[in-house]
Design an enzyme around this catalytic site. Structure first.
Site, PDB file in Angstrom:
ATOM      1  N   ARG A 172     -41.422 -25.821  16.190  1.00 45.84           N
ATOM      2  CA  ARG A 172     -42.125 -26.958  15.558  1.00 45.84           C
ATOM      3  C   ARG A 172     -41.968 -26.998  14.045  1.00 45.84           C
ATOM      4  NH1 ARG A 172     -46.542 -26.184  19.302  1.00 45.84           N
ATOM      5  NH2 ARG A 172     -46.083 -27.527  21.076  1.00 45.84           N
ATOM      6  N   LYS A 180     -34.137 -36.907   4.802  1.00 48.13           N
ATOM      7  CA  LYS A 180     -33.753 -37.626   6.029  1.00 48.13           C
ATOM      8  C   LYS A 180     -32.830 -36.728   6.830  1.00 48.13           C
ATOM      9  CE  LYS A 180     -33.872 -42.536   4.920  1.00 48.13           C
ATOM     10  NZ  LYS A 180     -33.041 -43.741   4.778  1.00 48.13           N
ATOM     11  N   GLU A 207     -21.645 -43.046  -3.421  1.00 42.33           N
ATOM     12  CA  GLU A 207     -23.110 -43.018  -3.553  1.00 42.33           C
ATOM     13  C   GLU A 207     -23.520 -43.010  -5.033  1.00 42.33           C
ATOM     14  OE1 GLU A 207     -24.814 -43.564  -0.892  1.00 42.33           O
ATOM     15  OE2 GLU A 207     -23.833 -42.623   0.843  1.00 42.33           O
ATOM     16  N   LYS A 264     -32.610 -41.027  -7.190  1.00 40.82           N
ATOM     17  CA  LYS A 264     -33.021 -40.870  -5.791  1.00 40.82           C
ATOM     18  C   LYS A 264     -34.391 -40.199  -5.682  1.00 40.82           C
ATOM     19  CE  LYS A 264     -31.933 -39.821  -1.121  1.00 40.82           C
ATOM     20  NZ  LYS A 264     -30.939 -39.565  -0.106  1.00 40.82           N
ATOM     21  N   GLU A 268     -39.666 -44.695   3.695  1.00 44.07           N
ATOM     22  CA  GLU A 268     -38.947 -45.976   3.685  1.00 44.07           C
ATOM     23  C   GLU A 268     -39.741 -47.150   4.248  1.00 44.07           C
ATOM     24  OE1 GLU A 268     -34.703 -45.490   4.298  1.00 44.07           O
ATOM     25  OE2 GLU A 268     -34.677 -47.448   5.252  1.00 44.07           O
ATOM     26  N   ARG A 324     -37.606 -47.514  -0.892  1.00 45.22           N
ATOM     27  CA  ARG A 324     -36.523 -46.605  -0.471  1.00 45.22           C
ATOM     28  C   ARG A 324     -35.383 -47.346   0.231  1.00 45.22           C
ATOM     29  NH1 ARG A 324     -36.690 -40.404   1.950  1.00 45.22           N
ATOM     30  NH2 ARG A 324     -34.445 -40.241   2.097  1.00 45.22           N
ATOM     31  N   ASN A 347     -30.161 -48.185   0.747  1.00 42.04           N
ATOM     32  CA  ASN A 347     -29.241 -48.539   1.827  1.00 42.04           C
ATOM     33  C   ASN A 347     -28.241 -49.616   1.424  1.00 42.04           C
ATOM     34  OD1 ASN A 347     -30.355 -46.783   3.733  1.00 42.04           O
ATOM     35  ND2 ASN A 347     -32.030 -48.213   4.113  1.00 42.04           N
ATOM     36  N   HIS A 375     -24.977 -49.926   3.132  1.00 48.76           N
ATOM     37  CA  HIS A 375     -25.022 -49.084   4.337  1.00 48.76           C
ATOM     38  C   HIS A 375     -25.169 -49.892   5.629  1.00 48.76           C
ATOM     39  CE1 HIS A 375     -25.252 -45.963   1.379  1.00 48.76           C
ATOM     40  NE2 HIS A 375     -25.370 -45.009   2.274  1.00 48.76           N
ATOM     41  N   HIS A 432     -22.467 -48.672   8.032  1.00 44.14           N
ATOM     42  CA  HIS A 432     -22.750 -47.950   9.281  1.00 44.14           C
ATOM     43  C   HIS A 432     -22.079 -48.635  10.475  1.00 44.14           C
ATOM     44  CE1 HIS A 432     -26.596 -45.761   7.701  1.00 44.14           C
ATOM     45  NE2 HIS A 432     -25.497 -45.171   7.326  1.00 44.14           N
ATOM     46  N   HIS A 454     -17.719 -41.535   5.614  1.00 42.11           N
ATOM     47  CA  HIS A 454     -18.953 -42.246   5.258  1.00 42.11           C
ATOM     48  C   HIS A 454     -18.822 -43.001   3.928  1.00 42.11           C
ATOM     49  CE1 HIS A 454     -23.187 -43.190   5.144  1.00 42.11           C
ATOM     50  NE2 HIS A 454     -23.281 -42.660   3.937  1.00 42.11           N
TER      51      HIS A 454
HETATM   52  N1  LIG Z   1     -29.650 -37.697   4.823  1.00 40.84           N
HETATM   53  C1  LIG Z   1     -29.293 -38.599   3.956  1.00 40.84           C
HETATM   54  O1  LIG Z   1     -30.119 -39.112   3.169  1.00 40.84           O
HETATM   55  C2  LIG Z   1     -27.855 -39.016   3.874  1.00 40.84           C
HETATM   56  C3  LIG Z   1     -27.403 -39.760   2.775  1.00 40.84           C
HETATM   57  C4  LIG Z   1     -26.047 -40.068   2.693  1.00 40.84           C
HETATM   58  C5  LIG Z   1     -25.168 -39.651   3.693  1.00 40.84           C
HETATM   59  N2  LIG Z   1     -25.658 -38.933   4.749  1.00 40.84           N
HETATM   60  C6  LIG Z   1     -24.759 -38.461   5.799  1.00 40.84           C
HETATM   61  O2  LIG Z   1     -23.845 -37.529   5.217  1.00 40.84           O
HETATM   62  C7  LIG Z   1     -22.669 -37.489   6.030  1.00 40.84           C
HETATM   63  C8  LIG Z   1     -21.456 -37.484   5.142  1.00 40.84           C
HETATM   64  O3  LIG Z   1     -21.504 -36.340   4.320  1.00 40.84           O
HETATM   65  P1  LIG Z   1     -20.175 -35.686   3.716  1.00 40.84           P
HETATM   66  O4  LIG Z   1     -19.311 -36.740   3.179  1.00 40.84           O
HETATM   67  O5  LIG Z   1     -20.595 -34.574   2.876  1.00 40.84           O
HETATM   68  O6  LIG Z   1     -19.429 -35.208   5.044  1.00 40.84           O
HETATM   69  P2  LIG Z   1     -19.121 -33.781   5.680  1.00 40.84           P
HETATM   70  O7  LIG Z   1     -20.308 -32.940   5.742  1.00 40.84           O
HETATM   71  O8  LIG Z   1     -18.414 -34.094   6.952  1.00 40.84           O
HETATM   72  O9  LIG Z   1     -18.077 -33.145   4.655  1.00 40.84           O
HETATM   73  C9  LIG Z   1     -16.793 -33.689   4.523  1.00 40.84           C
HETATM   74  C10 LIG Z   1     -15.709 -32.648   4.810  1.00 40.84           C
HETATM   75  O10 LIG Z   1     -15.639 -31.758   3.714  1.00 40.84           O
HETATM   76  C11 LIG Z   1     -15.689 -30.409   4.158  1.00 40.84           C
HETATM   77  N3  LIG Z   1     -16.290 -29.636   3.071  1.00 40.84           N
HETATM   78  C12 LIG Z   1     -17.586 -29.564   2.722  1.00 40.84           C
HETATM   79  N4  LIG Z   1     -17.737 -28.860   1.592  1.00 40.84           N
HETATM   80  C13 LIG Z   1     -16.514 -28.455   1.225  1.00 40.84           C
HETATM   81  C14 LIG Z   1     -16.016 -27.704   0.138  1.00 40.84           C
HETATM   82  N5  LIG Z   1     -16.803 -27.294  -0.848  1.00 40.84           N
HETATM   83  N6  LIG Z   1     -14.681 -27.469   0.087  1.00 40.84           N
HETATM   84  C15 LIG Z   1     -13.851 -27.942   1.044  1.00 40.84           C
HETATM   85  N7  LIG Z   1     -14.255 -28.667   2.080  1.00 40.84           N
HETATM   86  C16 LIG Z   1     -15.572 -28.925   2.174  1.00 40.84           C
HETATM   87  C17 LIG Z   1     -16.467 -30.459   5.440  1.00 40.84           C
HETATM   88  O11 LIG Z   1     -16.166 -29.365   6.269  1.00 40.84           O
HETATM   89  C18 LIG Z   1     -15.977 -31.773   6.042  1.00 40.84           C
HETATM   90  O12 LIG Z   1     -14.781 -31.573   6.716  1.00 40.84           O
HETATM   91  C19 LIG Z   1     -22.741 -38.683   6.945  1.00 40.84           C
HETATM   92  O13 LIG Z   1     -23.054 -38.256   8.232  1.00 40.84           O
HETATM   93  C20 LIG Z   1     -23.875 -39.517   6.385  1.00 40.84           C
HETATM   94  O14 LIG Z   1     -24.531 -40.259   7.373  1.00 40.84           O
HETATM   95  C21 LIG Z   1     -26.971 -38.620   4.849  1.00 40.84           C
END
Ligand SMILES: NC(=O)c1ccc[n+]([C@@H]2O[C@H](COP(=O)([O-])OP(=O)(O)OC[C@H]3O[C@@H](n4cnc5c(N)ncnc54)[C@H](O)[C@@H]3O)[C@@H](O)[C@H]2O)c1
Length: 371
Positions: free
Chosen positions: A126, A148, A190, A232, A242, A246, A250, A253, A257, A271
């Site tokens: 939990r 999130k 972003e 942020k 949100e 907030r 988006n 987005h 999405h 993304h």
């Molecule tokens: N929670 C939130 O508020 C929020 C906000 C924006 C995006 N997101 C989510 O984030 C995700 C995208 O995140 P992302 O772009 O970081 O993707 P990701 O986590 O897939 O990373 C991208 C790639 O880079 C690699 N990688 C990570 N760090 C590295 C490093 N230091 N050196 C080499 N390779 C590395 C990873 O293994 C992956 O292959 C999406 O799913 C999106 O929906 C969430």
């Protein structure tokens, strides 16, 4: 010895408030940035295969900061890991190790790991505490802050999840050195978003300094991360779940999405890339509805072209019909009573939310703009 320059911000959420630390090589003394670090019974590190390979030495350094038992779990990289399958597999593997509620999870990776592990931490026993150690630019400026958590559904992106705030976010900018240009550009989406929705001065600064962010110039990079996290964290502090402001985060987005979904979360588009297209469409839609001047679209396009960033559907070989696009948009979390809500701009730095009452307007817009 030169003092390390560390910037600190706070996400203010009453008893769930937490610090964000930004600086170079923070990983070396990571325990300094974890509140009450000695009180945890076990440390659980969760990362993905690519991060584990690229940041192996740094992860070992993290481990060397603790004298207690460390459990390590490594999942595959990529958007497809944000699924029930990996959620279940991680939870079961961790429970097998007989953890207790006093265990701490260190989540090391990009947004995929952050979103998945944040959810895992909210479900285990939990809820056990977790720390975000983001290693992509996108995660450092966005997904690691705000609590999130999510996995994807076949019906849409991030549709399953919870709000679960970390106890600390540790942004060690040196971790970005192994990140490839495609991922850096993705994170830039972003950063640019924050300027467009909230801060014109930041946009003007990005016009001059965008290239230096992508070449990892330390001062410029740190300033862009600080400014992004500060925008942020202020928004999140005002509206954690949100219900209002907030949703401005988006911007781009809603369209983005839908594009990720239609591409099956494949390597075709990531993304940030989907958000570049999404913001382009949102800007064009703002003009189409008469809210802003088409000069804004040109400012946006010129800026991205200068940086060699692609922002059109055809650049990514994505074709989608108007009908399909509208159908996918309806799975967005902001849809209420079947009405789609968009974040639009009146000017740079001036965003607002707008609900479409008549879908025909959207069809007309898409017929003219799905290129
Ligand atoms: N929670 C939130 O508020 C929020 C906000 C924006 C995006 N997101 C989510 O984030 C995700 C995208 O995140 P992302 O772009 O970081 O993707 P990701 O986590 O897939 O990373 C991208 C790639 O880079 C690699 N990688 C990570 N760090 C590295 C490093 N230091 N050196 C080499 N390779 C590395 C990873 O293994 C992956 O292959 C999406 O799913 C999106 O929906 C969430």
């Amino acid at each position: 010895m030169a003092m390390k320059k560390i910037n600190t911000l706070n996400v203010k959420l009453k008893d769930r408030s937490y610090p964000i630390f930004i600086g170079k090589n923070l990983i070396e003394n990571i325990n300094l940035y974890i509140p009450e670090v000695n009180n945890f019974s076990k440390i659980i590190i969760i990362t993905d295969k690519t991060v584990y390979k690229n940041l192996n030495k740094k992860i070992k350094t993290v481990e060397s900061n603790f004298s207690k038992k460390i459990l390590k779990f490594i999942v595959p990289q990529g958007e497809k890991t944000k699924s029930f399958f990996y959620l279940e597999s991680l939870v079961e593997k961790i429970l097998k190790k007989k953890i207790d509620r006093n265990s701490l999870i260190l989540c090391i990776g990009g947004g995929v790991i952050g979103d998945l592990v944040g959810l895992v931490s909210s479900l285990l026993l939990r809820g056990i505490k977790f720390v975000q150690i983001p290693t992509t630019l996108l995660a450092q400026v966005d997904s690691s802050v705000g609590g999130k958590t999510s996995i994807n559904s076949k019906f849409g992106k991030n549709l399953i999840g919870s709000f679960n705030q970390p106890i600390s976010v540790i942004i060690s900018t040196d971790t970005l050195q192994t990140l490839d240009m495609r991922q850096l550009k993705s994170g830039y989406a972003e950063i640019l978003k924050y300027s467009l929705i909230k801060n014109k001065v930041f946009f003007l600064w990005l016009q001059k300094n965008g290239e230096k962010i992508l070449s990892l110039n330390n001062n410029v990079l740190s300033h862009s991360i600080m400014t992004s996290c500060s925008i942020k964290s202020k928004i999140v502090s005002l509206d954690e779940k949100e219900y209002g402001i907030r949703e401005l985060l988006n911007f781009g987005h809603t369209f983005g999405h839908a594009l990720e979904l239609v591409s099956g979360y494949s390597k075709k588009i990531n993304h940030g890339e989907a958000i570049f297209i999404g913001m382009f469409l949102a800007l064009k839609f703002s003009c189409f509805l008469g809210f802003c001047d088409s000069k804004l679209v040109k400012l946006y396009s010129d800026h991205l072209e200068n940086l060699g960033i692609l922002y059109k559907l055809k650049d990514y070989n994505i074709s989608i019909t108007t009908k399909k696009f509208i159908e996918l948009l309806k799975y967005d979390k902001k849809v209420k009573a079947n009405k789609i809500k968009f974040i639009l701009l009146k000017d740079i730095g001036k965003s607002f939310s707008y609900t479409i009452e008549d879908e025909k307007i959207l069809s007309k817009f898409f017929k003219e703009n799905l290129e």
